[in-house]
Design a protein around this motif. Structure first.
Motif, PDB file in Angstrom:
ATOM      1  N   HIS A   1      -2.329   3.779   5.871  1.00 53.99           N
ATOM      2  CA  HIS A   1      -3.136   2.618   5.508  1.00 53.99           C
ATOM      3  C   HIS A   1      -4.378   1.952   5.623  1.00 53.99           C
ATOM      4  O   HIS A   1      -4.457   0.980   6.075  1.00 53.99           O
ATOM      5  CB  HIS A   1      -1.754   1.863   5.155  1.00 53.99           C
TER       6      HIS A   1
ATOM      7  N   GLU B   1      -1.989   8.062   0.361  1.00 49.29           N
ATOM      8  CA  GLU B   1      -3.191   9.374  -0.431  1.00 49.29           C
ATOM      9  C   GLU B   1      -2.560  10.240  -1.483  1.00 49.29           C
ATOM     10  O   GLU B   1      -2.350  10.174  -2.711  1.00 49.29           O
ATOM     11  CB  GLU B   1      -3.559  10.264   0.097  1.00 49.29           C
TER      12      GLU B   1
ATOM     13  N   ASP C   1       0.870  -1.185  -0.015  1.00 51.22           N
ATOM     14  CA  ASP C   1       0.069  -0.050  -0.005  1.00 51.22           C
ATOM     15  C   ASP C   1       0.833   1.051   0.435  1.00 51.22           C
ATOM     16  O   ASP C   1       2.173   1.357   0.378  1.00 51.22           O
ATOM     17  CB  ASP C   1      -1.222  -0.188   1.511  1.00 51.22           C
TER      18      ASP C   1
ATOM     19  N   LYS D   1      -6.771   5.768  -4.069  1.00 53.72           N
ATOM     20  CA  LYS D   1      -5.821   4.727  -3.452  1.00 53.72           C
ATOM     21  C   LYS D   1      -5.479   3.875  -4.356  1.00 53.72           C
ATOM     22  O   LYS D   1      -5.692   3.179  -4.672  1.00 53.72           O
ATOM     23  CB  LYS D   1      -6.581   3.944  -2.411  1.00 53.72           C
TER      24      LYS D   1
END
Length: 398
Positions: free
Chosen positions: A50, A5, A2, A215
């Motif tokens: 995250h 943003e 991940d 995302k």
């Protein structure tokens, strides 16, 4: 893997996706300075963690002056943000993103995922944005638009226009929406992403189509060829156990149970967790040590599982094909002898050199419980955990 943003927006901007002006801050003072740099009379302070659902947990604040920006950032820094996606452990806020406020006329949802059934990239869109896609699918299933991309030709402008028309956008918004959709697709394809989500995708009062939130997730197996993506990794947002395992080349996922699992092969690991559940227990982790694990690798896996304070017993389940049972047995003995151990250990071996492996365990002089079947091993582990009995402490070798 991940990313935050602000990192996703930086990447998408390079592919032609329009995003609001913003800046990163690591302190309340810096947040105020960012707001001054951006200008305007309205800003949004966003915690960079995250997890989704930040707004409901107090991780997104709309501010009307620089004093409010300072106070919002000051409240967020160091805060544990607990959302429905983060679980009770939450995520600590170490950085915030300051973004200019925009006048929203309409909110939409846009997502790109890998559809394993069709083995294609699928575009998922909805005329209802600002909600989780699961909620949209449940409450407003008729608004979900799905479109599969043919990898031979990619996402064509015609296909993107078809999605835009189904979203019911005005003619003045079509080109901006098409540019956004195609840009997201190129980012997904060119950066080895596994998910791109814009929620909400907004139409502003000046007729712009803009990604208000973004995302992105990436394929861990492709990071070796995406150095620019690898550099965006934030280990402070990851499970420490999983991060340590990844650094050692182990496939590990932390769970909430108390029976640690050391298994070779993802399928066997999942079956082992199922068998533990069937026996009335709860697995503490998923751990695949791989097919050709050496004794040193097994020892590393052992120490990793033991580092979880919730673990009350360790179940080792090995079916040796590429691997060898004697290697695994040596690794178990090596791990137990290298560090003091006061946890019960249950070992089930099958396959190549199983007799030699069992002999190594029996001759080690260590209090290791053995089993011949997975069901027997799971039942022993659950019984030991429920009994609350403390096994003899295994002293580390001097």
């Amino acid at each position: 893997m991940d990313i935050h943003e602000y990192q996703a927006k930086d990447l998408l901007r390079d592919f032609g996706v329009k995003v609001p002006s913003g800046g990163l801050a690591y302190s309340p003072e810096q947040a105020t300075y960012r707001a001054h740099e951006i200008g305007g009379d309205k800003w949004v302070v966003k915690a960079q963690v995250h997890t989704g659902g930040r707004g409901k947990a107090g991780g997104v604040k709309v501010c009307g002056n620089e004093h409010e920006v300072f106070d919002a950032a000051d409240e967020m820094f160091g805060k544990k943000l607990v959302t429905h996606q983060s679980g009770p452990a939450g995520k600590i806020v170490y950085r915030v993103y300051i973004e200019s406020g925009v006048e929203i006329e309409r909110e939409l949802y846009l997502g790109f995922v890998l559809d394993r059934s069709s083995e294609r990239i699928m575009v998922v869109a909805s005329s209802s944005g600002g909600m989780e896609i699961e909620e949209i699918a449940q409450d407003q299933p008729d608004t979900i638009i799905r479109s599969v991309v043919d990898p031979a030709v990619g996402l064509t402008e015609f296909q993107a226009r078809e999605i835009v028309f189904k979203l019911g956008l005005d003619a003045s918004h079509v080109q901006g929406a098409v540019t956004t959709i195609r840009g997201c697709y190129r980012a997904f394809r060119d950066l080895d992403a596994t998910m791109v989500e814009i929620n909400p995708l907004v139409v502003t009062s000046d007729n712009s189509v803009m990604a208000l939130d973004a995302k992105m997730e990436f394929d861990d197996n492709a990071l070796f060829r995406r150095q620019q993506i690898m550099e965006l990794r934030d280990k402070s947002q990851e499970d420490l156990r999983e991060t340590k395992a990844a650094d050692q080349g182990l496939s590990y996922v932390g769970l909430d149970g108390n029976i640690g699992c050391i298994v070779n092969g993802a399928g066997l690991a999942m079956a082992t967790m199922d068998m533990i559940k069937l026996a009335g227990g709860e697995p503490a982790n998923f751990l695949d040590i791989g097919g050709g694990a050496s004794p040193e690798r097994v020892a590393k896996a052992f120490n990793l599982v033991r580092s979880d304070e919730n673990v009350s017993a360790i179940l080792v389940n090995i079916f040796a094909g590429i691997n060898r049972c004697d290697w695994v047995a040596e690794g178990v003995v090596q791990a137990l002898q290298s560090t003091a151990m006061d946890l019960p250990v249950i070992v089930r071996l099958a396959g190549t050199n199983v007799e030699k492996g069992m002999e190594i365990l029996e001759n080690s002089g260590l209090p290791i419980a053995t089993a011949t079947t997975l069901a027997e091993a799971a039942e022993k582990a659950v019984t030991i955990c429920k009994s609350g009995l403390t096994p003899p402490t295994i002293a580390a070798a001097s």
